[in-house]
Design a protein around this motif. Structure first.
Motif, mmCIF file in Angstrom:
data_model
loop_
_atom_site.group_PDB
_atom_site.id
_atom_site.type_symbol
_atom_site.label_atom_id
_atom_site.label_comp_id
_atom_site.label_asym_id
_atom_site.label_seq_id
_atom_site.Cartn_x
_atom_site.Cartn_y
_atom_site.Cartn_z
ATOM 1 N N LEU A 98 0.830 -1.202 0.000
ATOM 2 C CA LEU A 98 0.000 0.000 0.000
ATOM 3 C C LEU A 98 0.869 1.258 0.000
ATOM 4 O O LEU A 98 0.547 2.242 -0.679
ATOM 5 N N GLU A 99 1.958 1.233 0.743
ATOM 6 C CA GLU A 99 2.846 2.393 0.792
ATOM 7 C C GLU A 99 3.494 2.641 -0.563
ATOM 8 O O GLU A 99 3.566 3.778 -1.035
ATOM 9 N N VAL A 100 3.958 1.575 -1.195
ATOM 10 C CA VAL A 100 4.614 1.703 -2.501
ATOM 11 C C VAL A 100 3.618 2.137 -3.572
ATOM 12 O O VAL A 100 3.941 2.938 -4.462
ATOM 13 N N ALA A 101 2.407 1.623 -3.500
ATOM 14 C CA ALA A 101 1.413 1.878 -4.543
ATOM 15 C C ALA A 101 0.706 3.215 -4.393
ATOM 16 O O ALA A 101 0.141 3.732 -5.365
ATOM 17 N N GLU A 102 0.722 3.804 -3.198
ATOM 18 C CA GLU A 102 -0.085 4.998 -2.925
ATOM 19 C C GLU A 102 0.094 6.123 -3.942
ATOM 20 O O GLU A 102 -0.901 6.702 -4.402
ATOM 21 N N PRO A 103 1.327 6.467 -4.366
ATOM 22 C CA PRO A 103 1.466 7.573 -5.328
ATOM 23 C C PRO A 103 0.797 7.305 -6.671
ATOM 24 O O PRO A 103 0.561 8.239 -7.442
ATOM 25 N N ASN A 104 0.494 6.053 -6.955
ATOM 26 C CA ASN A 104 -0.079 5.689 -8.253
ATOM 27 C C ASN A 104 -1.579 5.424 -8.192
ATOM 28 O O ASN A 104 -2.169 4.967 -9.167
ATOM 29 N N HIS A 105 -2.192 5.729 -7.057
ATOM 30 C CA HIS A 105 -3.602 5.365 -6.882
ATOM 31 C C HIS A 105 -4.510 6.043 -7.890
ATOM 32 O O HIS A 105 -5.405 5.412 -8.458
ATOM 33 N N GLU A 106 -4.271 7.309 -8.150
ATOM 34 C CA GLU A 106 -5.190 8.056 -9.013
ATOM 35 C C GLU A 106 -5.237 7.492 -10.424
ATOM 36 O O GLU A 106 -6.311 7.325 -11.000
ATOM 37 N N PHE A 107 -4.081 7.201 -11.010
ATOM 38 C CA PHE A 107 -4.119 6.711 -12.384
ATOM 39 C C PHE A 107 -4.332 5.200 -12.459
ATOM 40 O O PHE A 107 -4.726 4.682 -13.508
ATOM 41 N N ALA A 108 -4.134 4.483 -11.340
ATOM 42 C CA ALA A 108 -4.337 3.032 -11.363
ATOM 43 C C ALA A 108 -5.774 2.689 -11.736
ATOM 44 O O ALA A 108 -6.028 1.742 -12.489
ATOM 45 N N GLY A 109 -6.712 3.459 -11.214
ATOM 46 C CA GLY A 109 -8.108 3.197 -11.527
ATOM 47 C C GLY A 109 -8.433 3.409 -12.986
ATOM 48 O O GLY A 109 -9.354 2.791 -13.529
ATOM 49 N N GLN A 110 -7.660 4.272 -13.658
ATOM 50 C CA GLN A 110 -7.931 4.584 -15.055
ATOM 51 C C GLN A 110 -7.616 3.422 -15.988
ATOM 52 O O GLN A 110 -8.321 3.193 -16.955
ATOM 53 N N PHE A 111 -6.522 2.709 -15.694
ATOM 54 C CA PHE A 111 -6.235 1.586 -16.583
ATOM 55 C C PHE A 111 -6.782 0.266 -16.047
ATOM 56 O O PHE A 111 -6.720 -0.759 -16.739
ATOM 57 N N PHE A 112 -7.376 0.305 -14.839
ATOM 58 C CA PHE A 112 -7.877 -0.940 -14.270
ATOM 59 C C PHE A 112 -9.017 -1.528 -15.097
ATOM 60 O O PHE A 112 -9.170 -2.746 -15.179
ATOM 61 N N ARG A 113 -9.830 -0.647 -15.714
ATOM 62 C CA ARG A 113 -10.929 -1.187 -16.524
ATOM 63 C C ARG A 113 -10.400 -2.021 -17.682
ATOM 64 O O ARG A 113 -11.074 -2.925 -18.159
ATOM 65 N N ASN A 114 -9.176 -1.710 -18.144
ATOM 66 C CA ASN A 114 -8.538 -2.549 -19.163
ATOM 67 C C ASN A 114 -7.953 -3.805 -18.526
ATOM 68 O O ASN A 114 -8.055 -4.892 -19.082
ATOM 69 N N ALA A 115 -7.340 -3.633 -17.353
ATOM 70 C CA ALA A 115 -6.745 -4.774 -16.665
ATOM 71 C C ALA A 115 -7.795 -5.788 -16.241
ATOM 72 O O ALA A 115 -7.508 -6.980 -16.109
ATOM 73 N N ALA A 116 -9.034 -5.314 -15.998
ATOM 74 C CA ALA A 116 -10.098 -6.217 -15.559
ATOM 75 C C ALA A 116 -10.587 -7.126 -16.680
ATOM 76 O O ALA A 116 -11.246 -8.139 -16.416
ATOM 77 N N ASP A 117 -10.269 -6.778 -17.918
ATOM 78 C CA ASP A 117 -10.636 -7.623 -19.062
ATOM 79 C C ASP A 117 -9.735 -8.857 -19.059
ATOM 80 O O ASP A 117 -8.515 -8.723 -19.154
ATOM 81 N N PRO A 118 -10.300 -10.076 -18.972
ATOM 82 C CA PRO A 118 -9.465 -11.282 -18.914
ATOM 83 C C PRO A 118 -8.548 -11.437 -20.126
ATOM 84 O O PRO A 118 -7.495 -12.083 -20.029
ATOM 85 N N ALA A 119 -8.932 -10.823 -21.258
ATOM 86 C CA ALA A 119 -8.121 -10.949 -22.468
ATOM 87 C C ALA A 119 -7.039 -9.881 -22.563
ATOM 88 O O ALA A 119 -6.207 -9.918 -23.471
ATOM 89 N N SER A 120 -7.045 -8.927 -21.632
ATOM 90 C CA SER A 120 -6.090 -7.821 -21.702
ATOM 91 C C SER A 120 -4.715 -8.249 -21.211
ATOM 92 O O SER A 120 -4.593 -8.971 -20.217
ATOM 93 N N PRO A 121 -3.653 -7.787 -21.879
ATOM 94 C CA PRO A 121 -2.302 -8.066 -21.374
ATOM 95 C C PRO A 121 -2.027 -7.389 -20.048
ATOM 96 O O PRO A 121 -1.066 -7.728 -19.361
ATOM 97 N N LEU A 122 -2.877 -6.407 -19.677
ATOM 98 C CA LEU A 122 -2.711 -5.733 -18.393
ATOM 99 C C LEU A 122 -3.262 -6.539 -17.232
ATOM 100 O O LEU A 122 -2.996 -6.225 -16.075
ATOM 101 N N SER A 123 -4.031 -7.583 -17.514
ATOM 102 C CA SER A 123 -4.571 -8.416 -16.445
ATOM 103 C C SER A 123 -3.432 -9.033 -15.637
ATOM 104 O O SER A 123 -2.458 -9.528 -16.210
ATOM 105 N N PRO A 124 -3.540 -9.020 -14.311
ATOM 106 C CA PRO A 124 -2.484 -9.657 -13.501
ATOM 107 C C PRO A 124 -2.394 -11.166 -13.726
ATOM 108 O O PRO A 124 -1.416 -11.790 -13.332
#
Length: 225
Positions: A98-124
């Motif tokens: 959480l500490e490491v990720a905090e500075p990136n919180h605002e833009f993380a949500g912006q690409f998460f909709r792509n990451a949430a796609d199972p076919a996306s290369p951004l998916s974890p």
């Protein structure tokens, strides 16, 4: 894209400058509005050179994932060296993320909709994310192996990945957490760690062992499908 072992110091510097520019622009302009051309311009390289190192914005996010894992491991190193009890080690690893990720919180949500796609290369869970995923699971393996918790061998082998899956759930909660410094996510971690600690320790009891064996069997079956 050159293999890491083949990259010269200048190539590494150029690659790093492109990643830094991308992350800066993602934070200031948003993921969707940032183009490869604007990233190249900010990094002071040609568009062709930017594409030489990264085929798309998605590849830059993969580099961001890898950087996050390196930073996370470094941030968690102190608590893992200091603590032997499972619960403090787990709390330290989750909180350090959480500490490491905090500075990136605002833009993380912006690409998460792509990451949430199972076919996306951004998916974890995608093949493209394997490097960051494996590094994260390995950190949880270090957490488990260095702890005082007593586990059946089969569960010990599977627990790092199960903890990583739990972290993915926390990450999802964090993405949508609009509270200041994501304090709701921090509270979630604070409350969930003792629960996980108890569940792990109960796993050796005969009444629970059967359920654990069923879970491990299910994981093995799913991997074969």
């Amino acid at each position: 894209m050159p293999e890491p072992a083949a990259r010269s110091p200048k190539a590494e510097q150029t690659r790093g400058a492109i990643v830094d520019s991308a992350l800066r622009l993602f934070r200031s302009q948003g993921y969707d509005k940032t183009t490869m051309r604007s990233i190249a311009s900010d990094a002071g390289v040609s568009l062709g050179n930017a594409y030489y190192y990264f085929g798309s914005k998605e590849h830059l996010i993969q580099a961001f994932y890898d950087q996050m894992q390196v930073a996370h491991a470094a941030a968690a190193a102190d608590v893992l060296a200091r603590e032997s009890a499972f619960a403090p080690r787990l709390a330290g690893v989750l909180t350090s993320w959480l500490e490491v990720a905090e500075p990136n919180h605002e833009f993380a949500g912006q690409f998460f909709r792509n990451a949430a796609d199972p076919a996306s290369p951004l998916s974890p869970f995608s093949p493209e994310s394997a490097s960051a995923r494996d590094a994260s699971i390995e950190l949880f393996r270090t957490l488990v192996d260095g702890s005082d918790v007593k586990l059946a061998p089969a569960l010990r082998a599977e627990l790092p990945e199960l903890l990583w899956l739990a972290q993915m759930g926390i990450v999802l909660f964090w993405v949508y957490d609009a509270s200041e410094r994501q304090r709701r996510t921090r509270l979630l971690v604070e409350r969930i760690v003792p629960m996980l600690d108890r569940l792990v320790r109960l796993s050796r009891l005969p009444v629970v062992r059967g359920v654990v064996d069923d879970l491990i069997g299910l994981l093995a079956t799913l991997r074969k499908v």
